[in-house]
Motif scaffolding. Structure first.
Motif: not given
Length: 415
Positions: A157-166
């Protein structure tokens, strides 16, 4: 990832084995009846009732026999050495016969005789906790798997949030996934890829600045030299040179617009505006073309969330494209459909046919002989990027109202 997989697999196996071993011991402890030397007084009353009742029905009933004290010789019992040792030390021992009857023995202090007390019928009392052992075991196993799987999905979930923010704003990323995580190799690859993308974006910006300076300056000198030599060349030659210079300038301008759209996503800011007033302002800018083409503007008078600067570029590109191909009429419409913004530009030109997907590709040159027009395929690509920034879609189709092309922008009405 192989190391992380085998580590996680081994951890699950060891934890499950420990859980099974623990519950096996607990179940064995609660399921085995414990020998008690305390007798319920009700047991004697039942035995006395059997002894005092001479009827056959009562005698045949399955009732305990009244326990009695008797004296037997020590040699009448064949006991193991450890049990015999307990008896010699004066302890009370319990012996169960083949009929599931229990007798209690205690050795007299100064003889080889044993005092016998019994018999007592063996009653297996089921433990109050035994029925709950199996459900408790599977519940604990489920909790164990939950505790072991939760960190993996938390890191995903953290990685998904990082990808969306990027995706919303490309910038150097903080490494929120720790090296001890099972998905760290995936996160490491993602962070490395994001750094490469940032380097490509920076190279694109540098290239745009280089083109802006290094190409426009020679073009300005070419224009100046063309004006100097124009009296000495044929008008057709001058017209040809001016056309070539204009084409290069158009290509440079389109590329700079393309680079700006690709790189300056951090300037996007959605706010609430009056869409009717916004479209009316754009319509007024294009009023100079209404001598040849009528531009009809219709819109719901509502407040809509959008980025004013980027949407203005998109609508102007759509109107400019429509002016190139329209015959007499262009329609600019907006409506709010179930909290979805729908902005469309339609014309009465030749339409797009089967080339809708190609028109949105950058630098795809299109040549319409009927209109004697050449382009570099960046205008509609910019419109598509604006739609993506607004988390929406850009759709090209055939207009049912005017018969030409229909360009439609859709995005959710949210901040």
């Amino acid at each position: 990832m192989k190391f992380q997989f085998f580590r996680f697999y081994a951890l699950i196996v060891l934890a499950a084995a420990l859980l099974v071993w623990s519950f096996n011991h607990i179940y064995s402890a609660v399921s085995q009846p414990t020998q008690s030397y305390q007798v319920d007084i009700d047991y004697f009353f039942k035995g006395f009732a059997v002894a005092s009742d001479s009827s056959a029905a009562s005698a045949a009933a399955n009732q305990p026999e009244l326990p009695l004290f008797r004296t037997v010789h020590n040699n009448s019992l064949a006991l193991p050495e450890d049990i015999q040792s307990l008896l010699e030390q004066g302890n009370v021992i319990a012996v169960e016969n083949d009929l599931k009857q229990t007798y209690y023995y205690k050795k007299a202090a100064s003889s080889d005789m044993l005092t016998q007390f019994g018999p007592f019928d063996t009653v297996d009392k089921e433990s109050s906790i035994a029925p709950y052992i199996i459900p408790l075991f599977y519940s604990s196993l489920a909790c164990l798997l939950l505790l072991m799987m939760r960190p993996i999905f938390r890191d995903l979930q953290k990685l998904q949030q990082d990808a969306a923010e990027f995706g919303r704003k490309p910038q150097p990323m903080k490494r929120t996934v720790k090296e001890s995580s099972n998905i760290y190799p995936l996160a490491h690859s993602f962070y490395a890829m994001s750094n490469k993308i940032l380097n490509f974006i920076q190279m694109n910006k540098d290239l745009s600045r280089t083109i802006s300076h290094e190409i426009r300056t020679p073009l300005a000198r070419m224009k100046f030299m063309l004006e100097i030599i124009s009296p000495n060349i044929k008008p057709s030659q001058k017209e040809r040179l001016q056309s070539d210079i204009s084409e290069i300038e158009s290509l440079v301008s389109d590329y700079l617009s393309f680079a700006k759209v690709e790189n300056e996503t951090d300037t996007i800011h959605r706010a609430e505006y009056s869409i009717k007033q916004f479209l009316q302002d754009i319509h007024d800018k294009f009023s100079i073309y209404e001598e040849k083409t009528t531009i009809e503007c219709r819109s719901d008078d509502v407040l809509v969330y959008f980025d004013k600067a980027s949407l203005s570029i998109a609508v102007q590109n759509l109107l400019t494209n429509a002016l190139r191909f329209s015959q007499n009429t262009i329609s600019l419409d907006f409506q709010l459909d179930d909290n979805t913004c729908v902005l469309s530009v339609e014309d009465d030109g030749p339409g797009v046919g089967d080339n809708a997907s190609q028109l949105m590709q950058p630098f795809s040159r299109k040549n319409v002989k009927e209109q004697n027009h050449k382009g570099f395929g960046l205008g509609l690509y910019i419109v598509r990027k604006v739609a993506i920034w607004h988390e929406g879609d850009f759709i090209i189709s055939q207009s049912n109202k005017l018969g030409g092309a229909k360009m439609e922008l859709r995005w959710p009405n949210q901040a």
